[in-house]
Motif scaffolding. Structure first.
Motif, short mmCIF file in Angstrom:
data_model
loop_
_atom_site.label_atom_id
_atom_site.label_comp_id
_atom_site.label_asym_id
_atom_site.label_seq_id
_atom_site.Cartn_x
_atom_site.Cartn_y
_atom_site.Cartn_z
N PRO A 79 -0.78 -7.35 9.34
CA PRO A 79 -2.00 -7.19 9.79
C PRO A 79 -2.38 -5.73 9.29
N ALA A 80 -3.77 -5.54 9.14
CA ALA A 80 -4.21 -4.44 8.65
C ALA A 80 -5.12 -4.03 9.76
N GLY A 81 -5.08 -2.69 9.82
CA GLY A 81 -6.02 -1.85 10.84
C GLY A 81 -5.81 -0.10 11.04
N TRP A 90 -0.75 -6.31 -4.49
CA TRP A 90 -0.44 -5.87 -3.17
C TRP A 90 -1.22 -6.44 -1.87
N ALA A 91 -0.80 -7.39 -1.05
CA ALA A 91 -1.41 -8.05 -0.06
C ALA A 91 -1.03 -7.85 1.32
N ALA A 92 -0.75 -6.52 1.42
CA ALA A 92 -0.29 -6.24 2.94
C ALA A 92 -1.10 -5.06 3.72
N GLY A 93 -2.12 -4.72 3.24
CA GLY A 93 -2.79 -3.90 3.80
C GLY A 93 -2.24 -2.54 4.20
N ASN A 94 -2.21 -2.01 5.38
CA ASN A 94 -1.83 -0.86 5.75
C ASN A 94 -0.27 -0.94 6.12
N ALA A 95 0.62 -1.93 5.43
CA ALA A 95 1.97 -1.96 5.88
C ALA A 95 2.56 -0.65 4.89
N ARG A 112 2.84 0.53 -9.81
CA ARG A 112 1.59 -0.19 -9.74
C ARG A 112 1.49 -0.53 -8.16
N LEU A 113 2.38 -0.99 -7.36
CA LEU A 113 2.22 -1.26 -5.98
C LEU A 113 1.94 -0.25 -5.25
N SER A 114 2.41 1.07 -5.77
CA SER A 114 2.26 2.16 -4.87
C SER A 114 0.73 2.71 -4.98
N GLY A 142 -4.74 1.27 2.24
CA GLY A 142 -4.64 2.10 3.50
C GLY A 142 -3.14 2.08 3.78
N GLY A 143 -2.25 1.41 2.98
CA GLY A 143 -0.70 1.37 3.20
C GLY A 143 -0.13 2.19 2.39
#
Length: 457
Positions: free
Chosen positions: A181-183, A218-223, A247-249, A256-257
């Motif tokens: 979830p992202a939010g 990256w596909a995890a939003g604000n994780a 790169r993922l950083s 937002g994560g």
């Protein structure tokens, strides 16, 4: 109350152990023992034979191993010429468009499209074959005289063949149905155990948790994602692992994560091998060098060949300790962190200062202390965890460094059990539920763990 040790000071040693005994727990912090000879060897045995070719020779700290410098030529950035403004609107032929500046070389990893590492240069002299001391390859001490402070290794962990870097093949396995979830506010918290160059396994584990997509983005939003250190050595593509994490950083921050990492003992080892090479260090056990210790602990030539300043700078800035939610995250299962400060900020500042001073002996001492292990495993384990939690905060400690099969007693002898790999289903919660071990033993055919916190049980 613990006080910071002076840089370069040696900690209280562990009790000596027989070469074939399972290492015991940590010693009492105030135990007074005579000076000992610290070992540069990270003691992690291999439970089963791996179908890989062993290195031509094992380097030992007493042997000077020449280091091959890696030339690094800066790539100039082309500049686009400024357009010329005509003095008057006189009709004339339109000027040619200005040249477009080429994009800079992409420092990030392109999954599945990465060139192999360059082979050994033709005619390059091979590293001198250094005879290993008596006993198994992990015993790098003469005549089997194991000094105090050395955790014996029954077998050396396998060193992947030093050849071309493997390419990453992204599996077509679909991402899980549930999306991270992202939010607003912080997202879910994930931790990753020791990777040690196993890039394929890391990609698969991150995809299984829905943290990256089929293209490795990256596909995890604000994780929030924390790596617990030890990115290189033993496995086939340590630099590829670092490139992916870097790169993922950037991608996670834009979404937002965040994706962050801790400093492991192998980061210190690689930094030392690159900076200091064959420079002798004050190990207390004869002449030792970072280069020899790096090779002995699974250093890979292709990693050194591809190591760039950007990688060194990134590793040297990693924190050693962090508290996230109610979890205290560290790399090693040791209380040696207490020697560097009474707050998390003090520990990280002290370690960064030591690395920036560029003193081989001081960096070696940090590496040696961060290589200690098993402080939380035995009867005194819960008390040791409480020492760290009482100083730095948190209700649980999460660490890598010591493989779970070792902590569970599944490995530790030359005989082995049934010839199969260790069984690792997930993290190991122990020390009265106060400690969570995250090194699934990927280097010994175990499992590379990526899990969401908190854990129950």
């Amino acid at each position: 109350m613990h006080h910071s040790a002076a840089p370069g000071a040696h900690p209280e040693p562990h009790a000596a152990r027989a070469p074939h005994a399972v290492p015991a727990g940590r010693p009492a912090a105030a135990e007074s023992l005579p000076p000992v000879a610290p070992s540069p060897v990270e003691a992690v045995p291999v439970p089963v034979p791996m179908p890989v070719r062993p290195p031509a020779a094992e380097a030992v700290p007493q042997t000077s191993v020449p280091q091959t410098p890696v030339p690094q030529t800066p790539v100039p950035r082309a500049q686009a010429p400024a357009p010329q403004t005509p003095p008057a609107p006189v009709p004339q032929q339109a000027p040619a468009p200005a040249a477009t500046a080429p994009m800079p070389a992409d420092p990030t990893l392109h999954l599945g499209h990465r060139a192999a590492a360059p082979p050994y240069p033709a005619g390059a002299p091979a590293a001198p074959a250094a005879p290993v001391a008596s006993g198994h390859p992990g015993n790098a001490f003469p005549e089997g005289e194991v000094p105090e402070g050395y955790t014996p290794t029954e077998r050396d962990l396998p060193v992947i063949n030093r050849g071309d870097t493997v390419q990453v093949k992204v599996s077509p396995v679909p991402a899980p149905d549930g999306e991270v979830p992202a939010g607003d506010g912080p997202g879910p918290l994930y931790v990753v155990g020791d990777v040690h160059g196993y890039l394929d396994e890391l990609v698969a584990a991150l995809r299984a948790q829905g943290l990256i997509d089929e293209n490795g983005g990256w596909a995890a939003g604000n994780a929030r994602l924390w790596f617990l250190g030890d990115f290189t050595d033993r496995g086939p593509d340590g630099i590829g692992v670092i490139d992916l994490v870097m790169r993922l950083s950037a991608e996670a921050a834009a979404a937002g994560g965040y994706c962050k990492a801790l400093m492991g003992n192998h980061e210190l080892l690689l930094i030392g091998a690159k900076r200091f090479g064959d420079t002798p260090v004050n190990s207390g056990a004869g002449t030792a060098t970072f280069q020899a210790a790096w090779l002995l602990n699974g250093g890979q030539k292709q990693d050194m060949d591809r190591l760039q300043d950007v990688h060194l700078q990134w590793m040297s800035r990693l924190d050693a300790v962090v508290r996230e939610d109610d979890h205290l995250l560290v790399h090693s299962d040791t209380i040696a962190y207490l020697e560097y400060g009474e707050t998390i900020e003090d520990v990280n500042d002290t370690v960064h200062e030591i690395i920036n001073r560029n003193d081989a002996d001081e960096v070696w001492d940090v590496f040696r202390k961060f290589t200690k292990r098993f402080a939380f495993r035995d009867d005194g384990g819960p008390q040791a965890v409480q020492e760290l939690l009482g100083t730095y905060g948190g209700s649980r400690i999460v660490h890598g460094h010591s493989p779970i099969p070792y902590l569970l007693g599944q490995v530790g002898t030359e005989d082995g059990e049934d010839g199969g790999g260790p069984v690792v289903d997930g993290p190991h919660v122990y020390a009265d539920g106060l400690a969570i071990a995250m090194d699934g033993g990927v280097t010994m055919a175990g499992k590379l763990l990526v899990v969401q916190l908190p854990l129950n049980g």
